[in-house]
Design an enzyme around this catalytic site. Structure first.
Site, PDB file in Angstrom:
ATOM      1  N   ASP A  10       0.849  -1.201   0.000  1.00  0.00           N
ATOM      2  CA  ASP A  10       0.000   0.000   0.000  1.00  0.00           C
ATOM      3  C   ASP A  10       0.885   1.253   0.000  1.00  0.00           C
ATOM      4  O   ASP A  10       0.814   2.054   0.922  1.00  0.00           O
ATOM      5  CB  ASP A  10      -0.950  -0.007   1.213  1.00  0.00           C
ATOM      6  CG  ASP A  10      -0.215  -0.032   2.556  1.00  0.00           C
ATOM      7  OD1 ASP A  10       0.965  -0.435   2.606  1.00  0.00           O
ATOM      8  OD2 ASP A  10      -0.820   0.388   3.565  1.00  0.00           O
ATOM      9  N   HIS A 238       9.876   0.254   8.258  1.00  0.00           N
ATOM     10  CA  HIS A 238       9.141  -0.992   8.531  1.00  0.00           C
ATOM     11  C   HIS A 238       9.215  -1.964   7.350  1.00  0.00           C
ATOM     12  O   HIS A 238       9.636  -3.111   7.483  1.00  0.00           O
ATOM     13  CB  HIS A 238       7.652  -0.691   8.773  1.00  0.00           C
ATOM     14  CG  HIS A 238       7.373   0.295   9.847  1.00  0.00           C
ATOM     15  ND1 HIS A 238       7.471  -0.013  11.184  1.00  0.00           N
ATOM     16  CD2 HIS A 238       6.976   1.591   9.790  1.00  0.00           C
ATOM     17  CE1 HIS A 238       7.141   1.048  11.909  1.00  0.00           C
ATOM     18  NE2 HIS A 238       6.833   2.029  11.088  1.00  0.00           N
TER      19      HIS A 238
HETATM   20  C1  BDR Z   1       2.976  -0.070   8.588  1.00  0.00           C
HETATM   21  O1  BDR Z   1       1.901   0.846   8.400  1.00  0.00           O
HETATM   22  C2  BDR Z   1       2.081   1.576   7.221  1.00  0.00           C
HETATM   23  O2  BDR Z   1       1.749   2.924   7.414  1.00  0.00           O
HETATM   24  C3  BDR Z   1       3.524   1.374   6.811  1.00  0.00           C
HETATM   25  O3  BDR Z   1       3.639   1.412   5.392  1.00  0.00           O
HETATM   26  C4  BDR Z   1       3.849   0.005   7.351  1.00  0.00           C
HETATM   27  O4  BDR Z   1       3.495  -1.020   6.441  1.00  0.00           O
HETATM   28  C5  BDR Z   1       3.693   0.267   9.879  1.00  0.00           C
HETATM   29  O5  BDR Z   1       2.823   0.179  10.968  1.00  0.00           O
HETATM   30 CA    CA Z   2       2.900  -0.533   4.133  1.00  0.00          CA
END
Ligand code: BDR
Ligand code: CA
Length: 308
Positions: A10, A238
Site C-alpha cells: 500500500d 518498517h
Molecule cells: C505499517 O503501516 C504503514 O503505514 C507502513 O507502510 C507500514 O506497512 C507500519 O505500521
Molecule cells: Ca505498508
C-alpha cells in the site's frame, strides 16, 4: 538462485523503499508481481504510487495489479497523517506514471501465480492482509503451495492503538485468516522494525549517493521522518525489513511463537497476541523477528541504493 516473490503493498513511503530494495542490484529476488491493497490511502492512490515506484526502480515488466479497496468486515481506515494525502507525499516523482496497471484483480493474480508455481513463491505482504486473506478463501489450494509469507505487521505493542499495529488493525479479520492458515509465516512487527531507524547520520550517507532512486529515498525519509517527530530519533523503515530478510536472512534473529489476532476486543482489536512460551497450548505458527543487525541492515540498504 533467485527467490520468487509477490509484494502485496500500500505504498506508502516505506513500502516504496521496500520495493526499491527488492529491485536493486544487490537483490536476489525475482519479483513476480506487485499487488496493491487499501491501507495507507485508498487502493487507487496506492496503485498509482506503486506504478511510479516501478518506473523509478526499472520494474518495467513486472505486473502491477490493483486489489481490494475495503477491509473484509470493519470500516476503512487510512494513514494519510503519516504518508500524506497522495500516500506518497513529498517525493517529487512525476504525477503520471509511464507504466500502467494490469487489467486483472490482485486476488486473481495472487491465486494464478501461486497455483502455477512449483511451490516456490514467497508472499511479502507489507500492507493490510485483505488481498492475501481473500485469495486464501477463494482458492484454499494456494495455502500449501505458498513457500513462505514474510510480512510486516503486528508486534508485542501497537502504533495505531496501544495494542495494535496499523497493518493488522486496518483489517484484523483478514490478518487472523492468514495467521491461522497454516502457511509458514515470518513476521516483522514493530519490535524489530523500530530497530531499523533512519537516523540523521544515515540520511547524510544516503544523500551523497548520486542517482534518482537514492535521491527519491532521501526525500521519502525526510518527509516520513515528520511522522515520527518526538517519538524516535528517525523514521522507522518498517516495510524494507521482510525484503532485507529475504535477501540476507542473517540480518535478523527469529524466535518461534504462536501468534493470533484479536478481532473482538474493545480496547485490543487488531492486537497480535504473541505466545513465546507455549502457554496457550497452541502450536507455533510464526517465526517472529526480534532483533536486527543494524550495521548489516544499513550496509545492504545503502549498497542497494548505490547499485542504481
Ligand atoms: C505499517 O503501516 C504503514 O503505514 C507502513 O507502510 C507500514 O506497512 C507500519 O505500521
Ligand atoms: Ca505498508
Amino acid at each position: 538462485m533467485d527467490k520468487k516473490v509477490i509484494i502485496d503493498c500500500d505504498p506508502g513511503h516505506d513500502d516504496a523503499m521496500g520495493i526499491i530494495l527488492a529491485a536493486s542490484g544487490v537483490s536476489n529476488l525475482q519479483i513476480e508481481a506487485i499487488t496493491t491493497v487499501a491501507g495507507n490511502v485508498d487502493v487507487e492512490k496506492n496503485t498509482k504510487n506503486a506504478l511510479k515506484i516501478c518506473d523509478l526502480a526499472g520494474l518495467h515488466d513486472v505486473p502491477v495489479a490493483m486489489g481490494t479497496n475495503r477491509p473484509l468486515i470493519r470500516e476503512s481506515l487510512e494513514a494519510a497523517h503519516v504518508h500524506g494525502k497522495s500516500g506518497l507525499d513529498g517525493t517529487g516523482l512525476p504525477e503520471e506514471s509511464v507504466k500502467k496497471a494490469a487489467d486483472r484483480h490482485a486476488v486473481d493474480v495472487l491465486i494464478e501465480k501461486v497455483m502455477a508455481s512449483d511451490g516456490d513463491i514467497t508472499l511479502v505482504p507489507i500492507g493490510p492482509l485483505t488481498n492475501v486473506a481473500m485469495a486464501m478463501r477463494k482458492e484454499p489450494r494456494i495455502i500449501p503451495k505458498i513457500s513462505e509469507v514474510a510480512l510486516m505487521g503486528g508486534g508485542t505493542y501497537g502504533n495505531r492503538t496501544p495494542a495494535a499495529e496499523f497493518n493488522i488493525y486496518a483489517d484484523a479479520e483478514a490478518a487472523q485468516i492468514v495467521f491461522a492458515s497454516g502457511a509458514p509465516i515470518t513476521m516483522f512487527g514493530l519490535d524489530v522494525t523500530h530497530q531499523a531507524l533512519a537516523k540523521p547520520d544515515k540520511l547524510e550517507e544516503l544523500t551523497v549517493i548520486d542517482n534518482p532512486a537514492a535521491a527519491a529515498v532521501a526525500e521519502m525519509i525526510r518527509f516520513y521522518s515528520g511522522a515520527y517527530k518526538g517519538n524516535f530519533a528517525g523514521a522507522a523503515l518498517h516495510d524494507p525489513c521482510p525484503i532485507a530478510y529475504l535477501i540476507d536472512p542473517a540480518i535478523f534473529e527469529l524466535k518461534q511463537a504462536r501468534v493470533d489476532v484479536e478481532t473482538k476486543g474493545e480496547f485490543t482489536y487488531g492486537m497480535t497476541v504473541v505466545d513465546f512460551k507455549g502457554s496457550t497450548g497452541r502450536p507455533p505458527n510464526v517465526r517472529f523477528a526480534s532483533r536486527l543487525d543494524q550495521d548489516r541492515f544499513w550496509q545492504l540498504f545503502l549498497d542497494a541504493l548505490r547499485s542504481y
